[in-house]
Design a protein around this motif. Structure first.
Motif, PDB file in Angstrom:
ATOM      1  N   ALA A  74       0.824  -1.203   0.000  1.00 32.75           N
ATOM      2  CA  ALA A  74       0.000   0.000   0.000  1.00 32.75           C
ATOM      3  C   ALA A  74       0.862   1.258   0.000  1.00 32.75           C
ATOM      4  O   ALA A  74       0.560   2.238  -0.700  1.00 32.75           O
ATOM      5  CB  ALA A  74      -0.925  -0.005   1.211  1.00 32.75           C
ATOM      6  N   ARG A  75       1.929   1.244   0.774  1.00 34.85           N
ATOM      7  CA  ARG A  75       2.818   2.408   0.805  1.00 34.85           C
ATOM      8  C   ARG A  75       3.458   2.636  -0.554  1.00 34.85           C
ATOM      9  O   ARG A  75       3.570   3.786  -1.022  1.00 34.85           O
ATOM     10  CB  ARG A  75       3.896   2.194   1.871  1.00 34.85           C
ATOM     11  CG  ARG A  75       4.775   3.414   2.118  1.00 34.85           C
ATOM     12  CD  ARG A  75       5.799   3.103   3.190  1.00 34.85           C
ATOM     13  NE  ARG A  75       6.760   2.119   2.713  1.00 34.85           N
ATOM     14  CZ  ARG A  75       7.845   2.423   1.983  1.00 34.85           C
ATOM     15  NH1 ARG A  75       8.080   3.694   1.638  1.00 34.85           N
ATOM     16  NH2 ARG A  75       8.674   1.491   1.608  1.00 34.85           N
TER      17      ARG A  75
ATOM     18  N   TYR B 215      -3.333   8.415  -1.077  1.00 36.10           N
ATOM     19  CA  TYR B 215      -3.159   7.744   0.223  1.00 36.10           C
ATOM     20  C   TYR B 215      -4.499   7.334   0.834  1.00 36.10           C
ATOM     21  O   TYR B 215      -4.626   6.246   1.391  1.00 36.10           O
ATOM     22  CB  TYR B 215      -2.394   8.667   1.186  1.00 36.10           C
ATOM     23  CG  TYR B 215      -0.917   8.711   0.935  1.00 36.10           C
ATOM     24  CD1 TYR B 215      -0.101   7.654   1.315  1.00 36.10           C
ATOM     25  CD2 TYR B 215      -0.328   9.807   0.309  1.00 36.10           C
ATOM     26  CE1 TYR B 215       1.267   7.691   1.086  1.00 36.10           C
ATOM     27  CE2 TYR B 215       1.039   9.850   0.068  1.00 36.10           C
ATOM     28  CZ  TYR B 215       1.841   8.786   0.461  1.00 36.10           C
ATOM     29  OH  TYR B 215       3.177   8.822   0.222  1.00 36.10           O
ATOM     30  N   VAL B 216      -5.507   8.203   0.723  1.00 37.94           N
ATOM     31  CA  VAL B 216      -6.794   7.922   1.373  1.00 37.94           C
ATOM     32  C   VAL B 216      -7.462   6.703   0.744  1.00 37.94           C
ATOM     33  O   VAL B 216      -7.897   5.780   1.444  1.00 37.94           O
ATOM     34  CB  VAL B 216      -7.715   9.164   1.283  1.00 37.94           C
ATOM     35  CG1 VAL B 216      -9.105   8.817   1.840  1.00 37.94           C
ATOM     36  CG2 VAL B 216      -7.117  10.325   2.059  1.00 37.94           C
ATOM     37  N   SER B 217      -7.532   6.680  -0.577  1.00 39.74           N
ATOM     38  CA  SER B 217      -8.182   5.556  -1.242  1.00 39.74           C
ATOM     39  C   SER B 217      -7.401   4.259  -1.023  1.00 39.74           C
ATOM     40  O   SER B 217      -7.986   3.188  -0.807  1.00 39.74           O
ATOM     41  CB  SER B 217      -8.321   5.842  -2.730  1.00 39.74           C
ATOM     42  OG  SER B 217      -7.053   6.100  -3.319  1.00 39.74           O
ATOM     43  N   THR B 218      -6.078   4.329  -1.045  1.00 33.07           N
ATOM     44  CA  THR B 218      -5.266   3.128  -0.851  1.00 33.07           C
ATOM     45  C   THR B 218      -5.416   2.589   0.562  1.00 33.07           C
ATOM     46  O   THR B 218      -5.591   1.378   0.769  1.00 33.07           O
ATOM     47  CB  THR B 218      -3.788   3.435  -1.142  1.00 33.07           C
ATOM     48  OG1 THR B 218      -3.664   3.978  -2.455  1.00 33.07           O
ATOM     49  CG2 THR B 218      -2.959   2.183  -1.024  1.00 33.07           C
ATOM     50  N   ILE B 219      -5.368   3.473   1.545  1.00 34.40           N
ATOM     51  CA  ILE B 219      -5.536   3.031   2.929  1.00 34.40           C
ATOM     52  C   ILE B 219      -6.925   2.445   3.141  1.00 34.40           C
ATOM     53  O   ILE B 219      -7.096   1.438   3.852  1.00 34.40           O
ATOM     54  CB  ILE B 219      -5.283   4.216   3.883  1.00 34.40           C
ATOM     55  CG1 ILE B 219      -3.804   4.604   3.868  1.00 34.40           C
ATOM     56  CG2 ILE B 219      -5.718   3.872   5.301  1.00 34.40           C
ATOM     57  CD1 ILE B 219      -3.491   5.847   4.656  1.00 34.40           C
ATOM     58  N   THR B 220      -7.929   3.035   2.517  1.00 33.65           N
ATOM     59  CA  THR B 220      -9.293   2.525   2.681  1.00 33.65           C
ATOM     60  C   THR B 220      -9.422   1.114   2.108  1.00 33.65           C
ATOM     61  O   THR B 220      -9.984   0.222   2.738  1.00 33.65           O
ATOM     62  CB  THR B 220     -10.286   3.469   1.976  1.00 33.65           C
ATOM     63  OG1 THR B 220     -10.164   4.789   2.522  1.00 33.65           O
ATOM     64  CG2 THR B 220     -11.702   2.975   2.162  1.00 33.65           C
TER      65      THR B 220
ATOM     66  N   TYR C 266      -7.847  -6.008   5.202  1.00 32.65           N
ATOM     67  CA  TYR C 266      -7.466  -6.489   6.532  1.00 32.65           C
ATOM     68  C   TYR C 266      -8.711  -6.851   7.352  1.00 32.65           C
ATOM     69  O   TYR C 266      -8.752  -7.901   8.015  1.00 32.65           O
ATOM     70  CB  TYR C 266      -6.660  -5.420   7.275  1.00 32.65           C
ATOM     71  CG  TYR C 266      -5.171  -5.505   7.055  1.00 32.65           C
ATOM     72  CD1 TYR C 266      -4.441  -6.591   7.516  1.00 32.65           C
ATOM     73  CD2 TYR C 266      -4.492  -4.489   6.385  1.00 32.65           C
ATOM     74  CE1 TYR C 266      -3.070  -6.657   7.320  1.00 32.65           C
ATOM     75  CE2 TYR C 266      -3.121  -4.557   6.184  1.00 32.65           C
ATOM     76  CZ  TYR C 266      -2.415  -5.643   6.654  1.00 32.65           C
ATOM     77  OH  TYR C 266      -1.072  -5.707   6.447  1.00 32.65           O
ATOM     78  N   ILE C 267      -9.709  -5.988   7.321  1.00 36.69           N
ATOM     79  CA  ILE C 267     -10.931  -6.247   8.091  1.00 36.69           C
ATOM     80  C   ILE C 267     -11.611  -7.524   7.596  1.00 36.69           C
ATOM     81  O   ILE C 267     -12.078  -8.342   8.402  1.00 36.69           O
ATOM     82  CB  ILE C 267     -11.880  -5.034   7.984  1.00 36.69           C
ATOM     83  CG1 ILE C 267     -11.280  -3.830   8.711  1.00 36.69           C
ATOM     84  CG2 ILE C 267     -13.253  -5.369   8.564  1.00 36.69           C
ATOM     85  CD1 ILE C 267     -12.060  -2.553   8.515  1.00 36.69           C
TER      86      ILE C 267
END
Length: 313
Positions: free
Chosen positions: A219-220, A234-239, A245-246
């Motif tokens: 992701a990074r 960053y926002v879309s990738t982290i989401t 993960y969830i």
């Protein structure tokens, strides 16, 4: 109102006040989320172009490879932590003081160290060229110590009468541990064991510190090497990565719930082996009981009595 052991039951005014606090708190949380969404939208982080990057085959393949790498490290760490946990739990319950002290020292040492330091130390000191094994080893050491304490608590929760009965039958301590205590400890502590495995799955994200290509590292790289409208997504990738993960953690939790229910399911409707069926005896061949005059020494009756010269009144 029913009283509680911990606190008095709230009165009418307290109930109204608590409801007001709940409504105000909920509105504050909703307002905070709305403000965050508006600010992200103003900065362009919620634009469709930011999310369209996940339609690229290269990025999808990178994410799929990262999921596979994460599951590999988790599988190795899960098996290693469970095996190490069993060994440390048995060692801490040993009757030999050197073994018990060594197991206790190992557990307390690696439970006190931050997991990130353990992973980094193993990577730098022993497995510099094998980041996956370094991550799995670090996770196994730390989570194995935690699992050892969980198993030790489960073993100590087994009633002592069961081990005493096993010793009375002539079983050795190894047999008592492997056939009596350990199975019951695993069954009783299964929810806690699975919960720690979920923590192990999430801790695979620490592999980014040793450049292991798991989900967080991927992701990074995606967010820092992909530029859309002059910004990094960053926002879309982290989401998206957070949602993955969830999902994995929920699937593992569902598997744990299924295993627990299957193990604790009450076994009803067990068929009992049929016994020997008694054949129907004809009435003419049935042996009369004493009340029917069939006992030995009873006098003749009916036609037999007439033939024997016995006169009825």
């Amino acid at each position: 109102m029913s009283a509680s052991v911990l606190y008095d039951a709230p009165g009418p005014k307290a109930v109204v006040r608590n409801r007001i606090y709940a409504v105000v708190g909920s509105l504050a949380i909703v307002a905070l989320i709305a403000v965050s969404i508006v600010r992200l939208a103003d900065k362009g982080h919620l634009a469709p172009e930011m999310w369209d990057i996940f339609n690229y085959a290269g990025i999808r393949q990178n994410i799929a490879d990262a999921v596979l790498a994460t599951l590999k490290a988790f599988g190795l760490a899960a098996v290693g932590s469970l095996v190490l946990g069993v060994l440390l739990a048995v060692g801490r319950l040993s009757d030999h003081k050197p073994i018990r002290w060594a197991a206790t020292t190992f557990i307390e040492l690696f439970r006190s160290l931050p997991l990130l330091i353990t992973i980094y130390a193993i990577w730098v000191g022993f497995l510099t060229d094998y980041s996956m094994w370094a991550l799995a080893a670090g996770l196994s050491v730390y989570n194995g110590c935690v699992q050892a304490e969980v198993l030790r608590a489960g073993i100590n929760s087994v009633p002592k009468g069961q081990s005493e009965a096993a010793y009375a039958l002539g079983m050795s301590k190894t047999q008592v541990m492997t056939t009596v205590l350990m199975p019951q400890a695993i069954r009783s502590m299964l929810p806690t064991i699975i919960s720690q495995l979920v923590v192990t799955l999430k801790d695979t994200s620490l592999g980014f510190i040793i450049l292991y290509p798991e989900l967080l590292q991927t992701a990074r790289l995606i967010a820092s090497n992909t530029q859309v409208n002059g910004q990094y997504p960053y926002v879309s990738t982290i989401t998206v990565i957070g949602a993955i993960y969830i999902t994995m953690c929920l699937l593992l939790s569902a598997l744990a719930t299924w295993i627990e229910k299957r193990g604790r399911r009450a076994k009803t409707g067990i068929k009992v082996a049929p016994g020997a069926q008694t054949a129907d005896i004809p009435a003419a061949e049935a042996v009369p009981g004493p009340e029917a005059g069939g006992a030995q020494g009873a006098g003749p009756t009916g036609d037999g009595a007439a033939e024997a010269g016995v006169t009825k009144d």
